[in-house]
Design an enzyme around this catalytic site. Structure first.
Site, PDB file in Angstrom:
ATOM      1  N   THR A 124       0.748  -1.198  -0.010  1.00  0.00           N
ATOM      2  CA  THR A 124       0.070   0.107  -0.015  1.00  0.00           C
ATOM      3  C   THR A 124       0.945   1.100  -0.063  1.00  0.00           C
ATOM      4  O   THR A 124       2.056   1.065   0.357  1.00  0.00           O
ATOM      5  CB  THR A 124      -0.967   0.027   1.072  1.00  0.00           C
ATOM      6  OG1 THR A 124       0.085   0.187   2.464  1.00  0.00           O
ATOM      7  CG2 THR A 124      -1.778  -1.345   1.511  1.00  0.00           C
ATOM      8  N   TRP A 155     -20.517  14.701  11.020  1.00  0.00           N
ATOM      9  CA  TRP A 155     -19.336  14.479   9.952  1.00  0.00           C
ATOM     10  C   TRP A 155     -19.740  15.007   8.783  1.00  0.00           C
ATOM     11  O   TRP A 155     -21.110  15.098   8.320  1.00  0.00           O
ATOM     12  CB  TRP A 155     -19.174  12.872   9.828  1.00  0.00           C
ATOM     13  CG  TRP A 155     -18.719  12.104  10.801  1.00  0.00           C
ATOM     14  CD1 TRP A 155     -18.305  12.798  12.078  1.00  0.00           C
ATOM     15  CD2 TRP A 155     -18.335  10.834  10.944  1.00  0.00           C
ATOM     16  NE1 TRP A 155     -17.833  11.728  12.824  1.00  0.00           N
ATOM     17  CE2 TRP A 155     -17.788  10.555  12.153  1.00  0.00           C
ATOM     18  CE3 TRP A 155     -18.398   9.806   9.762  1.00  0.00           C
ATOM     19  CZ2 TRP A 155     -16.963   9.267  12.515  1.00  0.00           C
ATOM     20  CZ3 TRP A 155     -17.888   8.606  10.353  1.00  0.00           C
ATOM     21  CH2 TRP A 155     -17.543   8.255  11.638  1.00  0.00           C
ATOM     22  N   GLU A 181      -5.569  -4.076  -0.834  1.00  0.00           N
ATOM     23  CA  GLU A 181      -5.720  -5.114   0.064  1.00  0.00           C
ATOM     24  C   GLU A 181      -6.768  -6.132  -0.417  1.00  0.00           C
ATOM     25  O   GLU A 181      -7.148  -7.103   0.014  1.00  0.00           O
ATOM     26  CB  GLU A 181      -6.423  -4.615   1.619  1.00  0.00           C
ATOM     27  CG  GLU A 181      -5.274  -4.042   2.446  1.00  0.00           C
ATOM     28  CD  GLU A 181      -4.939  -2.667   2.133  1.00  0.00           C
ATOM     29  OE1 GLU A 181      -5.149  -2.112   1.077  1.00  0.00           O
ATOM     30  OE2 GLU A 181      -4.326  -1.975   3.103  1.00  0.00           O
ATOM     31  N   LYS A 230     -14.721  16.550  11.073  1.00  0.00           N
ATOM     32  CA  LYS A 230     -15.762  16.334  12.195  1.00  0.00           C
ATOM     33  C   LYS A 230     -15.894  17.902  12.921  1.00  0.00           C
ATOM     34  O   LYS A 230     -15.394  18.517  13.468  1.00  0.00           O
ATOM     35  CB  LYS A 230     -15.022  15.588  13.323  1.00  0.00           C
ATOM     36  CG  LYS A 230     -14.826  14.111  12.685  1.00  0.00           C
ATOM     37  CD  LYS A 230     -14.060  13.275  13.756  1.00  0.00           C
ATOM     38  CE  LYS A 230     -14.033  11.691  13.251  1.00  0.00           C
ATOM     39  NZ  LYS A 230     -12.703  11.525  12.974  1.00  0.00           N
TER      40      LYS A 230
HETATM   41  P1  ADP Z   1      -3.276   3.348  -1.126  1.00  0.00           P
HETATM   42  O1  ADP Z   1      -2.137   2.452  -1.240  1.00  0.00           O
HETATM   43  O2  ADP Z   1      -3.250   4.612  -1.420  1.00  0.00           O
HETATM   44  O3  ADP Z   1      -4.108   2.846  -0.148  1.00  0.00           O
HETATM   45  P2  ADP Z   1      -5.288   1.879  -2.735  1.00  0.00           P
HETATM   46  O4  ADP Z   1      -5.609   1.960  -4.057  1.00  0.00           O
HETATM   47  O5  ADP Z   1      -5.136   0.568  -2.023  1.00  0.00           O
HETATM   48  O6  ADP Z   1      -3.838   2.757  -2.450  1.00  0.00           O
HETATM   49  O7  ADP Z   1      -6.179   2.702  -1.832  1.00  0.00           O
HETATM   50  C1  ADP Z   1      -7.753   2.314  -1.751  1.00  0.00           C
HETATM   51  C2  ADP Z   1      -8.316   3.555  -1.323  1.00  0.00           C
HETATM   52  O8  ADP Z   1      -8.878   4.412  -2.412  1.00  0.00           O
HETATM   53  C3  ADP Z   1      -9.714   3.081  -0.713  1.00  0.00           C
HETATM   54  O9  ADP Z   1      -9.638   2.467   0.697  1.00  0.00           O
HETATM   55  C4  ADP Z   1     -10.416   4.174  -0.725  1.00  0.00           C
HETATM   56  O10 ADP Z   1     -10.635   5.002   0.197  1.00  0.00           O
HETATM   57  C5  ADP Z   1     -10.106   4.904  -2.155  1.00  0.00           C
HETATM   58  N1  ADP Z   1     -10.918   4.571  -3.258  1.00  0.00           N
HETATM   59  C6  ADP Z   1     -10.743   3.644  -4.212  1.00  0.00           C
HETATM   60  N2  ADP Z   1     -11.841   3.707  -5.166  1.00  0.00           N
HETATM   61  C7  ADP Z   1     -12.359   4.704  -4.844  1.00  0.00           C
HETATM   62  C8  ADP Z   1     -13.614   5.192  -5.259  1.00  0.00           C
HETATM   63  N3  ADP Z   1     -14.324   4.798  -6.236  1.00  0.00           N
HETATM   64  N4  ADP Z   1     -14.407   6.319  -4.743  1.00  0.00           N
HETATM   65  C9  ADP Z   1     -13.674   6.918  -3.602  1.00  0.00           C
HETATM   66  N5  ADP Z   1     -12.501   6.308  -3.002  1.00  0.00           N
HETATM   67  C10 ADP Z   1     -11.948   5.271  -3.509  1.00  0.00           C
END
Ligand code: ADP
Length: 541
Positions: free
Chosen positions: A185, A443, A330, A438
Site C-alpha cells: 500500500t 461528520w 488489500e 468532524k
Molecule cells: P493506497 O495504497 O493509497 O491505499 P489503494 O488503491 O489501495 O492505494 O487505495 C484504496 C483506497 O482508495 C480505498 O480505501 C478508498 O479510500 C479509495 N478509493 C478507491 N476507489 C474509490 C472510489 N471509487 N471512490 C472513492 N474512494 C476510492
C-alpha cells in the site's frame, strides 16, 4: 462426503496458457521506455514468459524468492510478471512513484532477490543500490543496443537474459495457495504494508473481473489498462485479458493525454481504466482539440471518487459508459462495481446518474458490512454510515511479515473507508475514516464537497480538508485548482455550492492553489494538504 471432481490448482500460469492455447494470435502492443514501440502475439508472450522463467532458474532464483519489478506497463513487464509467479516466485511490483526512502524500505522489507527495472529508472536505482540489502542482480529491461553505462553491480541485459533460453519449460504444478504476487500500500499513514496475493486469490479475482457486468472484458475487447501494473496488478486486467483473449494495448511510460488518445484511436481501443486524474486531463484534451474517443465504449474509473460531471461528460458528449469501481490493494483490488442492476435500470436518467456516482455493488466473492465504532452492524438503509468492512477469498488476511491478523473477531477486514449502503445494494463512500471533517460532533464528507466543487466549469481539481475551528473543532477548507485561463472567486464558488449541499457543510473558506499534492497512487494527498495548511486560520477565528 467430499466431491469427486479433479483437483486442478488455480494457478496464474493457467491464465497465460489459456491465452496461448485459445487465442494464440491475439495481439499485444507496447510502447517502449527506450523509445519506439513493439507488437507481438499471446503465443510469443507465453514463449518469452517461459524463457524468462528458465533464465531466472538458471540464475539461481528459487521458489518463494521475491522478484521485484520497477517498470511501466510494457510487454516485457507482463511476460516477466507471469514468469516470476508462474515459476513459483513472488512477483513484487514496486511503485516507482514512491519516495526513495519508501522504495528502500519496501525492497528491504520484501527481501527482494532480483530487480527488473526499466532503463528510465537506472539513475534512481544507482543512487539507492547501496541501501538495497538483499538484491543480488539488476536486470535492465532493454536490448543490448540500449544498455546504458551504469554503476549498478551484477547487471544483466533483459533481452540477452531471455533470449539465451529455448522456452522448453513446463510451469510447475504448485499448490494454489502458494504466494504469487506482492504489492505494498502507498503508506499514506505510517510505513507501507505488504499484501501477499496467492495464485488462488488472483485466479478467483480474474474470474470475477471477467463477468459480464464487471469490466466489460471479452474476446472482442481491446484494452488499454492505463492503470499501472504496480497499482494492484493493474486492477487484474492483464490476467483477464490473457484469459479472455482481449487485445492488450500498453502505454509504457506515457501518460499524457496526447499519447493516450493516439493509442485509443490507432489501436481501436474499446475499454480502458484509470484513476480520475488521468481522465480529467483527457477530457480537457478532447474538448480543447475537438476530438472524439473513436471506438471506446467503456471506461472504468476508480481509486478515488468519480465526480458526477466526469461521468456525465463521458456519457453525454462522447458516448462512453463509465464504470465507477471501488477497490484497494488489500482487495486485489476489486470490491465493488457500478454497473446497473435490474432495479436501477427502472430509474430515470438523473437518478441513474446519482447511483453511478456511488462506488457500486459488491462483486461476487466480496461480502460487505457497515459497522459502527463499537463493531455493531448498521442497516443498509441509505442513511447509516460507518466503517466499511469486507471479506472474501481475495481480501487480505494479514499483512506480509506482520505476524498478526488484519481481521476483526468476525473475520472482517476494516477498509478504513466510511460508507453507507443504499436500498439498491450500492455502496457509497462518504470519506476515508481519517479524512472526514468532524464539525460540532457531526461528520462532513470531504469527498461530497470535492465532487460538487469540480462540477464548476472553472475548477480543474478540488481538495477539502478540515481545519481547526475554536467552536466547531473542525470546519471545511476548500482548495481549488483553476482551469487554465479561468478565475473563480470565493464568492462565486460559495454561490455555486449554495443549494447543492447542506448549509452547515458550506466551506468556511475557499483558497486557490497552483496544484494539489498527490499520492503515489494518484489520489489527492490529504495528509500533505493538511500539513500545508496546518497553521491556517479560518476567517473570523
Ligand atoms: P493506497 O495504497 O493509497 O491505499 P489503494 O488503491 O489501495 O492505494 O487505495 C484504496 C483506497 O482508495 C480505498 O480505501 C478508498 O479510500 C479509495 N478509493 C478507491 N476507489 C474509490 C472510489 N471509487 N471512490 C472513492 N474512494 C476510492
Amino acid at each position: 462426503m467430499l466431491g469427486q471432481m479433479q483437483n486442478w490448482p488455480l494457478l496464474v500460469s493457467k491464465l497465460l496458457e489459456s491465452g496461448e492455447v485459445n487465442h494464440p494470435n491475439r495481439e499485444v502492443f507496447s510502447m517502449l521506455p527506450e523509445g519506439g514501440e513493439f507488437r507481438y502475439t499471446f503465443k510469443d508472450l507465453a514463449l518469452r514468459a517461459r524463457k524468462c522463467a528458465q533464465a531466472m532458474e538458471r540464475l539461481g532464483i528459487e521458489k518463494g524468492d521475491r522478484v521485484a519489478t520497477l517498470a511501466w506497463n510494457t510487454h516485457r513487464h507482463v511476460e516477466l510478471w507471469f514468469a516470476g509467479s508462474g515459476m513459483g516466485g513472488v512477483t513484487h511490483t514496486v511503485n516507482p512513484r514512491l519516495f526513495p526512502e519508501q522504495l528502500i524500505y519496501i525492497m528491504n522489507h520484501a527481501e527482494d532477490k532480483i530487480l527488473f527495472l526499466d532503463v528510465t529508472f537506472v539513475p534512481l536505482i544507482e543512487k539507492l543500490a547501496p541501501m538495497l540489502e538483499t538484491i543480488e542482480h539488476y536486470v535492465i529491461m532493454v536490448g543490448r543496443e540500449h544498455m546504458p553505462e551504469t554503476s549498478l553491480p551484477n547487471v544483466i541485459c533483459y533481452e540477452e537474459f531471455v533470449e539465451a533460453e529455448d522456452g522448453n519449460y513446463e510451469w510447475p504444478q504448485l499448490d494454489e495457495n502458494t504466494a504469487c504476487g506482492l504489492c505494498y500500500t502507498s503508506g499514506t499513514t505510517g510505513n507501507p504494508k505488504g499484501v501477499l496475493y496467492s495464485h488462488r486469490s488472483n485466479f478467483l479475482h480474474t474470474l470475477t473481473v471477467l463477468q459480464k457486468d464487471v469490466l466489460s472484458i471479452g474476446a472482442h475487447t481491446v484494452i488499454l489498462p492505463v492503470v499501472p501494473m504496480f497499482h494492484a496488478n493493474a486492477w487484474g486486467i492483464p490476467y483477464a485479458a490473457l484469459a479472455a483473449g482481449s487485445k492488450l494495448v500498453l502505454n509504457g511510460p506515457h501518460h499524457d493525454p496526447e499519447t493516450l488518445h493516439m493509442l485509443l484511436m490507432r489501436e481501436k481501443v474499446t475499454m480502458t481504466a484509470a484513476v480520475p486524474t488521468v481522465w480529467m486531463q483527457m477530457l480537457r484534451h478532447l474538448k480543447e482539440n475537438d476530438l472524439n474517443c473513436g471506438e471506446l465504449k467503456d471506461v472504468t474509473i476508480g481509486g478515488s471518487a468519480v465526480p458526477r460531471s466526469m461521468i456525465q461528460t463521458f456519457q453525454d458528449d462522447y458516448g462512453v459508459r463509465v464504470n465507477h469501481a471501488w477497490g484497494m490493494t488489500e482487495c486485489s483490488p476489486l470490491g465493488s462495481l457500478g454497473s446497473e442492476n435490474s432495479a436501477v435500470a427502472e430509474l430515470s436518467n438523473e437518478e441513474k446518474l446519482d447511483v453511478q456516482c456511488k462506488q457500486g455493488r459488491p462483486v461476487l466473492g466480496v461480502e460487505m458490512a457497515i459497522k459502527d465504532d463499537d463493531g455493531n452492524h448498521l442497516p443498509w438503509d441509505g442513511k447509516s454510515s460507518g466503517r466499511l468492512m469486507v471479506r472474501g477469498p481475495w481480501i487480505v488476511e494479514s499483512y506480509y511479515r506482520s505476524g498478526e491478523t488484519a481481521l476483526d473477531d468476525e473475520g472482517w477486514f476494516d477498509t478504513g473507508d466510511v460508507s453507507l449502503m443504499d436500498e439498491y445494494g450500492f455502496m457509497q463512500i462518504t470519506d476515508r475514516a481519517k479524512d472526514v471533517i468532524k464539525s460540532g460532533g457531526e461528520w462532513i464528507s470531504s469527498i461530497d464537497l470535492e465532487n460538487e466543487a469540480v462540477g464548476h466549469p472553472g475548477v480543474a481539481e478540488a481538495g477539502v480538508i478540515g481545519v481547526y475551528h475554536p467552536k466547531w473543532d473542525e470546519r471545511p477548507l476548500l482548495c481549488i485548482v483553476e482551469e487554465d485561463g479561468q478565475t473563480v472567486t470565493k464568492e462565486e464558488m460559495l454561490a455555486y455550492l449554495d443549494g447543492k449541499i447542506a448549509k452547515w457543510w458550506m466551506p468556511d473558506d475557499v483558497v486557490t492553489v497552483e496544484e494539489l499534492p498527490h499520492t503515489a497512487t494518484g489520489k489527492i494527498s490529504k495528509k500533505d494538504l493538511r500539513d500545508q495548511f496546518k497553521d491556517y486560520k479560518l476567517p473570523g477565528t
